[in-house]
Structure formats: C-alpha cells, structure tokens
Design an enzyme around this catalytic site. Structure first.
Site, PDB file in Angstrom:
ATOM      1  N   CYS A   2       0.831  -1.195   0.000  1.00 57.26           N
ATOM      2  CA  CYS A   2       0.000   0.000   0.000  1.00 57.26           C
ATOM      3  C   CYS A   2       0.872   1.254   0.000  1.00 57.26           C
ATOM      4  CB  CYS A   2      -0.938   0.076   1.192  1.00 57.26           C
ATOM      5  SG  CYS A   2      -2.054  -1.298   1.317  1.00 57.26           S
ATOM      6  N   ARG A  27       3.867  -0.358  -4.788  1.00 60.58           N
ATOM      7  CA  ARG A  27       3.579  -0.842  -3.429  1.00 60.58           C
ATOM      8  C   ARG A  27       2.284  -1.650  -3.350  1.00 60.58           C
ATOM      9  NH1 ARG A  27       6.782   1.880   0.234  1.00 60.58           N
ATOM     10  NH2 ARG A  27       5.416   1.237   1.916  1.00 60.58           N
ATOM     11  N   TRP A  74      -2.593  -2.843  -1.623  1.00 56.62           N
ATOM     12  CA  TRP A  74      -2.244  -4.257  -1.745  1.00 56.62           C
ATOM     13  C   TRP A  74      -3.111  -4.942  -0.697  1.00 56.62           C
ATOM     14  CZ3 TRP A  74      -0.125  -8.296   1.168  1.00 56.62           C
ATOM     15  CH2 TRP A  74       0.357  -9.388   0.429  1.00 56.62           C
ATOM     16  N   ASN A 100      -1.762   2.138   5.622  1.00 57.37           N
ATOM     17  CA  ASN A 100      -0.845   1.089   5.173  1.00 57.37           C
ATOM     18  C   ASN A 100      -0.470   0.288   6.420  1.00 57.37           C
ATOM     19  OD1 ASN A 100       2.681   1.218   4.232  1.00 57.37           O
ATOM     20  ND2 ASN A 100       1.277  -0.476   4.171  1.00 57.37           N
ATOM     21  N   GLY A 101      -0.770  -1.007   6.424  1.00 57.97           N
ATOM     22  CA  GLY A 101      -0.424  -1.814   7.594  1.00 57.97           C
ATOM     23  C   GLY A 101      -1.536  -2.784   7.927  1.00 57.97           C
ATOM     24  N   GLU A 483      18.297 -16.685  -7.792  1.00 57.40           N
ATOM     25  CA  GLU A 483      17.816 -15.396  -8.269  1.00 57.40           C
ATOM     26  C   GLU A 483      17.322 -15.500  -9.720  1.00 57.40           C
ATOM     27  OE1 GLU A 483      16.880 -12.890  -6.858  1.00 57.40           O
ATOM     28  OE2 GLU A 483      16.898 -11.256  -8.301  1.00 57.40           O
ATOM     29  N   LYS A 487      13.532 -14.500 -10.678  1.00 60.82           N
ATOM     30  CA  LYS A 487      13.269 -13.445 -11.665  1.00 60.82           C
ATOM     31  C   LYS A 487      12.278 -13.945 -12.705  1.00 60.82           C
ATOM     32  CE  LYS A 487      14.409 -10.883 -10.242  1.00 60.82           C
ATOM     33  NZ  LYS A 487      14.381  -9.915  -9.248  1.00 60.82           N
ATOM     34  N   GLU A 490       8.589 -14.715 -11.160  1.00 60.11           N
ATOM     35  CA  GLU A 490       7.789 -13.604 -10.654  1.00 60.11           C
ATOM     36  C   GLU A 490       7.227 -12.723 -11.768  1.00 60.11           C
ATOM     37  OE1 GLU A 490       9.788 -10.896  -7.947  1.00 60.11           O
ATOM     38  OE2 GLU A 490      11.622 -10.941  -9.112  1.00 60.11           O
ATOM     39  N   HIS A 506      17.898 -36.824  -7.120  1.00 62.46           N
ATOM     40  CA  HIS A 506      17.264 -37.413  -5.938  1.00 62.46           C
ATOM     41  C   HIS A 506      15.772 -37.114  -5.902  1.00 62.46           C
ATOM     42  CE1 HIS A 506      21.093 -38.753  -4.446  1.00 62.46           C
ATOM     43  NE2 HIS A 506      21.585 -37.550  -4.660  1.00 62.46           N
ATOM     44  N   LYS A 607       6.361  -4.245  -4.128  1.00 60.27           N
ATOM     45  CA  LYS A 607       7.811  -4.117  -4.005  1.00 60.27           C
ATOM     46  C   LYS A 607       8.259  -3.988  -2.552  1.00 60.27           C
ATOM     47  CE  LYS A 607      11.767  -2.051  -6.127  1.00 60.27           C
ATOM     48  NZ  LYS A 607      12.240  -3.346  -6.635  1.00 60.27           N
TER      49      LYS A 607
HETATM   50  C1  G6P Z   1       9.566  -8.092  -2.319  1.00 55.54           C
HETATM   51  C2  G6P Z   1      10.105  -7.698  -3.679  1.00 55.54           C
HETATM   52  C3  G6P Z   1      11.455  -8.381  -3.931  1.00 55.54           C
HETATM   53  C4  G6P Z   1      12.418  -8.054  -2.819  1.00 55.54           C
HETATM   54  C5  G6P Z   1      11.843  -8.423  -1.455  1.00 55.54           C
HETATM   55  C6  G6P Z   1      12.688  -7.856  -0.329  1.00 55.54           C
HETATM   56  O1  G6P Z   1       9.157  -9.420  -2.318  1.00 55.54           O
HETATM   57  O2  G6P Z   1       9.191  -8.051  -4.696  1.00 55.54           O
HETATM   58  O3  G6P Z   1      11.990  -7.926  -5.167  1.00 55.54           O
HETATM   59  O4  G6P Z   1      13.621  -8.736  -3.036  1.00 55.54           O
HETATM   60  O5  G6P Z   1      10.529  -7.869  -1.290  1.00 55.54           O
HETATM   61  O6  G6P Z   1      12.631  -6.464  -0.398  1.00 55.54           O
HETATM   62  P1  G6P Z   1      13.712  -5.506   0.206  1.00 55.54           P
HETATM   63  O7  G6P Z   1      13.187  -4.124  -0.020  1.00 55.54           O
HETATM   64  O8  G6P Z   1      13.825  -5.855   1.650  1.00 55.54           O
HETATM   65  O9  G6P Z   1      14.984  -5.755  -0.527  1.00 55.54           O
END
Ligand code: G6P
Length: 612
Positions: A2, A27, A74, A100-101, A483, A487, A490, A506, A607
């Site tokens: 949010c 957000r 969100w 937000n929260g 990673e 990537k 997502e 395994h 994010k």
């Molecule tokens: C979310 C984002 C990721 C990020 C993670 C941690 O899930 O989509 O891209 O790596 O949060 O975020 P931060 O701001 O703590 O790096």
C-alpha cells in the site's frame, strides 16, 4: 504494501495526489482512491484496479481542491473491491483516512464499536481504525489519534483528515514507513510512503519516527511523540532527481533498470575503493576493528535480497575465512536463532522497510549484537535502526522485480568480504588490491552483457508459455540459480525451480521430459565438469538445455550437451554470479515481454512488503 500520499498547499491537489500514487503503484495495485477537501465537504473517489482506472473515475471533478489524501492498495483484509478501497470515512462522516499496515486486534475493536452502534461498510481493518479515531474525536485531532493509538495493536501508517480542521492533515506511523515532504517555502507540504511520490515537488523530507504524530499545514510541520511532547524533526535530503523515477523511453522500468546497471554500479563500488586500492566501508562506520572482532557473519533478508546474501556467504567464507550463515528473515525472527556476542548481523534490503527484515534486525539488536544494514533507501527504517547503514547508491528502483539493487547488494557483499579479509589479515594487500581492481571492472563487464537483450529474443520466444523451467548449478552457480529462477517466475508466471545440480537426481529429475527447459549455470572452473555430468543427465532425458557459462568453457568435444549457449565475459570467478544473474534478468524480461505480462507490476506482488 500500500502506498499513501497526502497534499496540502496551493496546487490542484487531485493532480498532485494522482501523480504521487502513480509513483507508489509498485507498493500495491489492487485498488486506488483519493479524498479531496472541497467547499461541500470531503469528496471520495475510489475504485478497484489501478491508478489509470482511478484517473478515469476522477475525471474533471474537484479541480479547486488544494488538500487531500490518496491510497494505492495491496489487499490484506477484504478482497480488492470498490467497497474495500481506501480512503475510508468514519460512519459519522467526521474523519477520513488512508492506511498502510495491519490492525491485528481489529475484530475485537470492531465488536466494541458495533456494540456502540457503528455500522461498518467494508471488510477492512482500516474502517475500524477510522471509526476508533472518530469515537475519540471531540474537537482535538491529536488527542483522538493518541487515544486510538493506545487501543490499536499492529502496524500502521495513516494520513488523516478531520472535518473540523480543514487546513490540516495528520500523519502517524508504527512499523510502516511515512515521510513528510517539505514544501520549501512554497506554502505546501506532502505526506508519502516513499520518496518517489514527492520527488517532482521537493527533495527535502522528514522521516516520521515510531509512534510520532505529524500535524501538517500549508506552512508548517509540527511533530509530537505519543505523549504529546514536541519532537525535533529529522530532515533528510535525497540526491535522486525526478528523471530517475521516469521510464526514460524504455517500455518498462525493469528494462530501464537492467540497462542502468553499468552506470549506477560505479556509484556503488567506485567511492569505496580508497587510495590504497582496497575496497572498504571503513569511513561509513564499519571499521576494521569491528570486523577484526567478528567471528561469524549472519545474514538475514527476504526475496532477492536473501539471494544476494546466499552469494555473499561464499564471498565471506572464501576470502575472510570466517563462517557465514544466511537465513530468510521471516524464519530468523521466530526461530530464536543461536547467536554469539561476536557475530555480525547483516540485514540486506533495497527498500529498508521490509517488515520481516526489520524485525530480524530488532531481534539481533535486542540480543545485543552489532548490526549492519545494506540498503538503498536513505533514512529508511532499517537504515535508521542498524548500527551501521551502508547505502547501495543505485537511485530509485521502481519495477517490482529487483535488478540493479540486487547487483549492488552482491557487489557490496564482496566489499564486505574484502574488508573482513583485510581486517583478519587473511589475504595479502596485493591480493586485496587485485580483487578490488577486478570488482571495479564489474560495471563494464555487466555493460558487455547488454547485447543479450536483442540476441536472446528468439530464445525467449522458444521458452515462453512453458509450464516449468529448471535452473541447475553448483556452488556459486547454484546461488545464482535462486535469483535467476525467482526473476523468471515472478514476472512470467512460469513455474520455475532452482536446484543444486547434484541433487536433481534425488527426485526432481522425474519431472524432466522431452523438451523441458533446463537453464544450466556452469561458470566455476573447479566444479565445471561435475555440473556438465549433471547436464548430461537431463540431456539424456530429452531436456532443452540453455547453458550459461564462462567464455571458452563450453567445448562439446563432439558430445553436444547444450542446445543454446550464453557466454559471460572472462573475469574473477567471484564476479561471475553477478554476470549470470544479469543474463537471467534479460532472458526473463524477454520471456515475460513475449508473453505480454505486466512486467513492472506482476500479479499479487508488491515491491515493499511492510506486513509480515
Ligand atoms: C519483495 C520484492 C522483492 C524483494 C523483497 C525484499 O518481495 O518483490 O523484489 O527482493 O521484497 O525487499 P527488500 O526491499 O527488503 O529488498
């Protein structure tokens, strides 16, 4: 999670709020809304969907309003819908707010308010907060906020309007970020969850502290603590400019941010290489003495930041010769991990606001441990709470899927390993200088990968629409797989798994069928042949193998085991995971682009994850 904005001044509030919300859409983007103060009271416009949907609904309304609040959601409590969208107004119409929260005791509070006759319209916890504040609102907004804060358990960042105080906005926060943008004499001030929302108007802001309340007017910002005592505001200035938060001609922020890496990483690395040619954070507060006394490094983070920590663990162990652990922050915080007084806890976070990472940091501090934060957002909660904050210097990252911040994190972990090795006397100065010099070439090496954007489009077409894609590798290559796989999944929604190449047989190898794509990463010379054996195992079962390897390493020798080969430039092996991940970023982007995915705002994600 949010985004909230507030504006009071002399401009068209509607435009300022919509523009701010657009910058905060990363957000959350389940619904959006604004509340504007007009001659006829407060006008609320809100809708399920994105800011562009809200813009259509708002249309030409309320052009004379110069004060309001806005929200991009969100969803947590209550499905995304018009009814559950913010802003919410109290049943008596006297208080309006955005949140937000999460209010954890909302059911208990809701029952109490219902017993007093309040009728709720939505399923949200936020509507409880607004009615609670209204319950306590006689004539003094501050008193009402303080009282409500006492009753609420959970996390909140709120921007609030009171009907009896038309020339004031109020803001309060606990465990969620909130800044107050300073209008610098322009008879205006701002409230926002994050800096990009105010960058168009100001680069100066105040970071609101825990349980502090701000009264914001056109010409003043007055901050008090939860007892009503005045607080000296902490002013910050950000060097980012507005263009940094614009797409700059690229179709997506993610692509822009991928292409920015060769430039911005110079600011991450360059200033840290000192006159003696050795990379260090010494003059940022992380002294050699601290590192000399460190017996173990413990990394906690979430998502991609954790993946950088997995790579960083190997850097520290290999160069500094001390043990390094890593753990998902959401597990670390509730597992009661065994920590020792001479551990150094490293929290990695782009946003500096991730709730679980912040909680892990607080836990480490409560246990009396020294903490270091690797963060991007200046003045963020994690940066402020840590003993030492080390900044990534990559500018605002807008795309939900991180790219440039990830690369900066890995580079900074290598600097941490180099400095620890120096402090421990584990490597000679010549070796440390050589490593630092090689690290300084990383931005250029990443630049050499950019042609992959064009050259992998056809490959992306072939991989798109697949049900599963596997990533395999060993050692640092395996760490990079995490990673690469994240990537891809997502942004393209293709199911993907990262596997230790030697472990696949395994169980998981049973999923390999003719033409199943396997992205095999094999850059580390010592274990190259071992990984090749594992690649052959999947090839024998018909997999379509994409091999990412070092220059000149693939020599099929008459036994072709890769269907597509991507070579990354020659360099120190410790830099190779960074290059591999950039290659994976580009391939994933191209796959998601072919599939027509919403690359910058993948479904269900946000994010900055400020809920646990
Ligand atoms: C979310 C984002 C990721 C990020 C993670 C941690 O899930 O989509 O891209 O790596 O949060 O975020 P931060 O701001 O703590 O790096």
């Amino acid at each position: 999670m949010c985004g909230i904005v507030g504006y009071i001044g002399e401009r068209d509030a509607k435009k300022v709020l919509l523009d701010g919300l657009l910058r905060l859409e990363y957000r959350g983007y389940d619904s959006a809304g604004i509340a504007l103060r007009t001659e006829n009271g407060i006008e609320i416009k809100k809708t399920k969907g994105r800011i562009s949907d809200l813009e259509r609904i708002v249309g030409d309304c309320c052009t004379n309003s110069m004060c309001g609040i806005g929200h991009t959601r969100w969803a947590t409590h209550g499905e995304p819908s018009q009814r559950n969208s913010h802003p919410h107004m109290s049943a008596d119409g006297r208080v309006t707010l955005v949140h937000n929260g999460i209010i954890e005791n909302y059911i208990q509070l809701k029952l109490m308010l219902e017993s007093e006759g309040v009728v709720f319209k939505s399923e949200t916890d936020t509507e409880v907060a607004v009615n609670l504040i209204a319950k306590y609102y006689k004539s003094d907004p501050l008193e009402a906020i303080y009282k409500a804060m006492n009753d609420i358990r959970g996390s909140f960042a709120l921007a609030i309007m009171f009907d009896g105080s038309p020339d004031e906005l109020y803001a309060v926060k606990k465990d969620n970020p909130l800044i107050i943008g300073i209008g610098n004499g322009n008879h205006e001030n701002f409230i926002a969850s994050d800096i990009p929302a105010i960058l168009k108007w100001t680069r100066d802001y105040i970071v609101l502290g825990e349980l502090e309340v701000a009264k914001v007017t056109r010409d003043g910002i007055y901050i008090t603590d939860k007892h009503g005592a005045p607080v000296e505001p902490r002013r910050e200035h950000v060097m980012w400019n507005y263009d940094a938060a614009e797409k700059g001609g690229y179709p997506h922020f993610m692509l822009k941010e991928i292409f920015e890496q060769p430039t911005v990483l110079r600011d991450t690395i360059g200033p840290r290489i000192k006159d003696d040619g050795i990379a260090t954070f010494e003059d940022e507060g992380l002294t050699d003495e601290i590192l000399r006394n460190t017996k173990r490094t413990y990394i906690a983070a979430c998502g991609s930041a954790l993946h950088s920590g997995i790579i960083g663990r190997t850097f520290i162990e290999r160069l500094a010769g001390i043990p390094a652990e890593y753990e998902v922050a959401s597990e670390f915080r509730y597992r009661d991990p065994i920590l020792y007084p001479d551990d150094l806890v490293v929290i990695i976070s782009q946003s500096g606001e991730t709730a679980d990472s912040l909680a892990a940091l607080r836990l480490a501090k409560a246990k009396g441990l020294r903490t270091v934060a690797i963060v991007n957002v200046v003045g963020s909660s994690i940066a402020r709470a840590a003993d030492v904050a080390l900044y990534m210097n990559v500018g605002p990252e807008i795309a939900v899927a991180t790219t440039k911040a990830f690369s900066a994190q890995v580079a900074m972990l290598l600097i941490l390993a180099i400095q620890t090795a120096k402090a421990k006397g584990n490597l000679t100065n010549e070796k440390l200088q050589e490593l630092s010099r090689e690290l300084s070439h990383l931005p250029q090496l990443i630049g050499e990968l950019m042609p992959l954007y064009e050259s992998t489009k056809q490959l992306a077409g072939h991989l798109a629409q697949r049900d599963h894609i596997f990533f395999i590798g060993r050692g640092l290559d395996y760490a990079a797989c995490y990673e690469g796989s994240l990537k891809l999944k997502e942004i393209s929604y293709i199911h993907s798994e990262a596997y230790a190449a030697g472990e696949l047989k395994h169980g998981t190898i049973s999923l390999i069928e003719p033409d199943t794509p396997v992205i095999a990463i094999a850059t580390q010379k010592e274990i190259f042949e071992k990984t090749v054996s594992n690649i052959k195992e999947v090839k024998a079962r018909g997999a379509f193998v994409v091999l990412i390897t070092g220059k000149g390493m693939y020599d099929a020798n008459g036994d072709s085991y890769a269907d597509y080969v991507i070579e990354v430039p020659e360099c120190n092996e410790l830099l190779l995971p960074s290059l591999v991940v950039v290659a994976c970023q580009i391939i994933s982007y191209n796959i998601a682009a072919v599939m027509g995915c919403d690359i910058d705002k993948p479904r269900n994600l946000a994010k900055s994850v400020t809920v646990e």
